[in-house]
Design a protein around this motif. Structure first.
Motif, PDB file in Angstrom:
ATOM      1  N   THR A   3      17.960  24.625  11.562  1.00 19.14           N
ATOM      2  CA  THR A   3      17.399  25.207  12.641  1.00 19.14           C
ATOM      3  C   THR A   3      16.942  26.556  12.304  1.00 19.14           C
ATOM      4  O   THR A   3      16.388  27.278  13.118  1.00 19.14           O
ATOM      5  CB  THR A   3      18.417  25.299  14.050  1.00 19.14           C
ATOM      6  N   THR A   5      18.767  29.430  11.471  1.00 20.09           N
ATOM      7  CA  THR A   5      19.694  30.241  12.078  1.00 20.09           C
ATOM      8  C   THR A   5      19.731  31.566  11.381  1.00 20.09           C
ATOM      9  O   THR A   5      19.827  31.427   9.999  1.00 20.09           O
ATOM     10  CB  THR A   5      21.432  29.511  11.983  1.00 20.09           C
ATOM     11  N   HIS A   6      19.667  32.589  11.711  1.00 17.87           N
ATOM     12  CA  HIS A   6      19.293  33.859  11.113  1.00 17.87           C
ATOM     13  C   HIS A   6      20.472  35.235  11.528  1.00 17.87           C
ATOM     14  O   HIS A   6      20.869  35.165  12.295  1.00 17.87           O
ATOM     15  CB  HIS A   6      18.031  34.248  11.305  1.00 17.87           C
ATOM     16  N   LEU A  55      22.247  15.847   6.565  1.00 15.69           N
ATOM     17  CA  LEU A  55      22.723  16.572   5.267  1.00 15.69           C
ATOM     18  C   LEU A  55      24.109  16.393   5.167  1.00 15.69           C
ATOM     19  O   LEU A  55      24.910  16.383   5.960  1.00 15.69           O
ATOM     20  CB  LEU A  55      22.518  18.017   5.333  1.00 15.69           C
ATOM     21  N   ARG A 221      16.220  41.717  16.047  1.00 12.71           N
ATOM     22  CA  ARG A 221      16.647  41.654  14.502  1.00 12.71           C
ATOM     23  C   ARG A 221      15.382  41.533  13.769  1.00 12.71           C
ATOM     24  O   ARG A 221      14.432  41.422  14.279  1.00 12.71           O
ATOM     25  CB  ARG A 221      17.590  40.558  14.459  1.00 12.71           C
ATOM     26  N   HIS A 270      12.959  30.101  18.581  1.00 12.45           N
ATOM     27  CA  HIS A 270      14.248  29.927  17.821  1.00 12.45           C
ATOM     28  C   HIS A 270      14.398  28.234  18.178  1.00 12.45           C
ATOM     29  O   HIS A 270      14.462  27.848  19.419  1.00 12.45           O
ATOM     30  CB  HIS A 270      15.369  30.652  18.261  1.00 12.45           C
TER      31      HIS A 270
HETATM   32  C1  LIG Z   1      27.880  31.794  20.264  1.00 13.08           C
HETATM   33  C2  LIG Z   1      26.585  31.485  19.554  1.00 13.08           C
HETATM   34  C3  LIG Z   1      26.090  32.293  18.860  1.00 13.08           C
HETATM   35  C4  LIG Z   1      24.632  32.268  17.834  1.00 13.08           C
HETATM   36  N1  LIG Z   1      24.231  33.313  17.235  1.00 13.08           N
HETATM   37  C5  LIG Z   1      23.002  33.050  16.594  1.00 13.08           C
HETATM   38  C6  LIG Z   1      22.682  34.068  15.723  1.00 13.08           C
HETATM   39  O1  LIG Z   1      23.233  35.044  15.517  1.00 13.08           O
HETATM   40  N2  LIG Z   1      21.610  33.906  14.771  1.00 13.08           N
HETATM   41  C7  LIG Z   1      20.837  32.620  15.167  1.00 13.08           C
HETATM   42  O2  LIG Z   1      19.794  32.332  14.435  1.00 13.08           O
HETATM   43  N3  LIG Z   1      21.296  31.825  15.969  1.00 13.08           N
HETATM   44  C8  LIG Z   1      22.297  31.902  16.634  1.00 13.08           C
HETATM   45  N4  LIG Z   1      22.945  30.829  17.389  1.00 13.08           N
HETATM   46  C9  LIG Z   1      22.018  29.547  17.813  1.00 13.08           C
HETATM   47  C10 LIG Z   1      22.327  28.743  16.562  1.00 13.08           C
HETATM   48  O3  LIG Z   1      21.267  28.958  15.532  1.00 13.08           O
HETATM   49  C11 LIG Z   1      22.171  27.270  17.343  1.00 13.08           C
HETATM   50  O4  LIG Z   1      23.145  27.129  18.034  1.00 13.08           O
HETATM   51  C12 LIG Z   1      22.289  26.296  15.853  1.00 13.08           C
HETATM   52  O5  LIG Z   1      21.219  26.123  15.531  1.00 13.08           O
HETATM   53  C13 LIG Z   1      23.091  25.078  16.388  1.00 13.08           C
HETATM   54  O6  LIG Z   1      23.295  24.675  15.225  1.00 13.08           O
HETATM   55  P1  LIG Z   1      24.560  23.456  15.269  1.00 13.08           P
HETATM   56  O7  LIG Z   1      24.744  22.674  13.784  1.00 13.08           O
HETATM   57  O8  LIG Z   1      25.541  24.064  15.757  1.00 13.08           O
HETATM   58  O9  LIG Z   1      24.322  22.535  16.403  1.00 13.08           O
HETATM   59  P2  LIG Z   1      23.668  20.687  16.615  1.00 13.08           P
HETATM   60  O10 LIG Z   1      23.205  20.711  17.898  1.00 13.08           O
HETATM   61  O11 LIG Z   1      24.707  19.846  16.057  1.00 13.08           O
HETATM   62  O12 LIG Z   1      22.478  20.848  15.569  1.00 13.08           O
HETATM   63  C14 LIG Z   1      21.307  21.508  15.777  1.00 13.08           C
HETATM   64  C15 LIG Z   1      20.321  20.771  14.978  1.00 13.08           C
HETATM   65  O13 LIG Z   1      20.507  20.736  13.382  1.00 13.08           O
HETATM   66  C16 LIG Z   1      20.608  19.129  13.391  1.00 13.08           C
HETATM   67  N5  LIG Z   1      21.786  18.908  12.610  1.00 13.08           N
HETATM   68  C17 LIG Z   1      23.020  19.270  12.640  1.00 13.08           C
HETATM   69  N6  LIG Z   1      23.699  18.953  11.608  1.00 13.08           N
HETATM   70  C18 LIG Z   1      23.050  18.477  10.666  1.00 13.08           C
HETATM   71  C19 LIG Z   1      23.315  17.546   9.417  1.00 13.08           C
HETATM   72  N7  LIG Z   1      24.309  17.450   9.083  1.00 13.08           N
HETATM   73  N8  LIG Z   1      22.050  17.184   8.893  1.00 13.08           N
HETATM   74  C20 LIG Z   1      20.792  17.277   9.414  1.00 13.08           C
HETATM   75  N9  LIG Z   1      20.645  18.073  10.478  1.00 13.08           N
HETATM   76  C21 LIG Z   1      21.573  18.470  11.188  1.00 13.08           C
HETATM   77  C22 LIG Z   1      20.682  18.438  14.433  1.00 13.08           C
HETATM   78  O14 LIG Z   1      19.936  17.249  14.468  1.00 13.08           O
HETATM   79  C23 LIG Z   1      20.253  19.467  15.508  1.00 13.08           C
HETATM   80  O15 LIG Z   1      18.726  19.189  15.408  1.00 13.08           O
HETATM   81  C24 LIG Z   1      24.105  31.204  18.308  1.00 13.08           C
HETATM   82  C25 LIG Z   1      24.560  30.022  19.078  1.00 13.08           C
HETATM   83  C26 LIG Z   1      25.873  30.093  19.613  1.00 13.08           C
HETATM   84  C27 LIG Z   1      26.348  29.193  20.531  1.00 13.08           C
END
Ligand SMILES: Cc1cc2nc3c(=O)[nH]c(=O)nc-3n(C[C@H](O)[C@H](O)[C@H](O)COP(=O)(O)OP(=O)(O)OC[C@H]3O[C@@H](n4cnc5c(N)ncnc54)[C@H](O)[C@@H]3O)c2cc1C
Length: 316
Positions: A3, A5-6, A55, A221, A270
């Motif tokens: 996604t 994440t940065h 992944l 940021r 984002h």
């Molecule tokens: C407390 C908190 C703090 C945060 N701080 C930041 C921050 O500092 N900077 C920032 O940029 N974002 C931040 N975020 C947002 C963060 O980027 C998203 O919550 C994150 O992208 C979610 O990813 P996940 O794997 O946890 O969730 P999921 O909902 O499980 O996955 C998100 C996406 O990734 C895909 N995915 C997950 N696992 C896999 C895998 N194994 N293979 C392929 N695809 C997969 C899923 O299909 C879905 O589309 C924050 C979120 C929270 C809750």
């Protein structure tokens, strides 16, 4: 890593940019490995939202253990904007919190230093400060704003006046993250870095007009530009501006305004936060979406990974 994440730092990419090799199971059930190169599959895998497969193994670039010297200061928005372009190039990480409707910002600057552990004493003091001011007092203010939204402007100014200033040193993972126990809704946009100052001026003048009751600070940021087809930072050094609303308060009209304003700045939301994306808008923001979808159809010919949500975003 799917996604974008940065963190913050104009020389640094997202977590996705740390990946040098992906191991994934595609939509046909085949395990595939791909080394990062200057090719379309790498740019598609860079931020794939899970649409190319699961992944299961990633190889990432690492660097030796390092520490951070962290300094938090209060400044005026006007001064912050005047020095912003230089400031972000002088420090590894620069992060702002702008307090809506006030003239104040908190600036966090962090730079890499040789490994040194944070002392137990410093940890305790910092934890106390964070628990009391950034979380405890802020929670109480937030509850007050939920009860009386018209208090938001005053609470924002009160929070601005009580920014925790100071410095600390420790291993990067001890210093960089901040605990956040006050719950909120969030929407975040990636805009061209060169537009940051004018965008903040527009935001500031809107808050000064008093049309929104917001006490939650905006987080600003920066990151380096990336090449990934679906990377919000594709093709440009980027400023990220994040907008928050306390859980239980009405975020609808505020986020609607954010979305409309961000269109002007070609703001890419984002992927992992609240957004107003539609397929038309995705195509407008991401010039290489067709290239991504061509690779997607090879990796996932039977649409195993296309959820209802993603189908809406990627079907014109
Ligand atoms: C407390 C908190 C703090 C945060 N701080 C930041 C921050 O500092 N900077 C920032 O940029 N974002 C931040 N975020 C947002 C963060 O980027 C998203 O919550 C994150 O992208 C979610 O990813 P996940 O794997 O946890 O969730 P999921 O909902 O499980 O996955 C998100 C996406 O990734 C895909 N995915 C997950 N696992 C896999 C895998 N194994 N293979 C392929 N695809 C997969 C899923 O299909 C879905 O589309 C924050 C979120 C929270 C809750």
């Amino acid at each position: 890593m799917s996604t974008g994440t940065h963190g913050t730092g104009v020389t640094l990419g997202s977590l996705s940019s740390a990946v040098t090799k992906w191991g994934f199971v595609d939509g046909t059930g085949t395990y595939r490995e791909h080394m990062r190169g200057m090719d379309d599959l790498s740019e598609a895998l860079h931020v794939s939202l899970g649409m190319l497969g699961v992944l299961v193994k990633v190889t990432i670039k690492v660097i030796p253990l390092y520490s951070l010297h962290y300094v938090s200061t209060r400044d005026t928005l006007a001064n912050g904007l005047a020095i912003f372009a230089e400031d972000i190039r002088q420090h590894r990480h620069v992060e702002w919190f702008y307090f809506p409707g006030s003239e104040t910002i908190q600036v966090k600057r962090m730079n890499a230093i040789a490994p040194v552990y944070q002392s137990e004493w410093s940890k305790r003091i910092e934890t106390l400060k964070l628990q009391i001011v950034e979380n405890g007092a802020f929670f109480a203010m937030s509850e007050l704003c939920k009860w009386r939204p018209s208090f938001s402007g005053a609470m924002s100014k009160l929070a601005a006046a009580n920014v925790v200033e100071g410095e600390k040193m420790g291993i990067s993972y001890e210093i960089y993250p901040s605990p956040r126990s006050v719950k909120f809704q969030e929407s975040e946009y990636a805009i061209p870095l060169t537009q940051f100052e004018s965008c903040m001026e527009e935001i500031h003048s809107t808050f000064n007009s008093g049309i929104f009751n917001v006490h939650f600070p905006l987080e600003c940021r920066t990151t380096a530009g990336e090449a990934g087809f679906l990377s919000p930072t594709q093709g440009r050094e980027t400023a990220f501006i994040a907008f928050h609303m306390y859980k239980g308060m009405q975020e609808g009209p505020y986020f609607e305004w954010v979305h409309t304003m961000m269109k002007k700045y070609k703001g890419r939301p984002h992927w992992g936060k609240l957004n107003h994306l539609t397929a038309n808008y995705v195509y407008e923001l991401y010039p290489d979406v067709e290239k991504f979808l061509a690779i997607r159809s090879q990796c996932d010919p039977d649409n195993v990974f296309l959820t209802g949500y993603l189908r809406k975003l990627f079907t014109l």
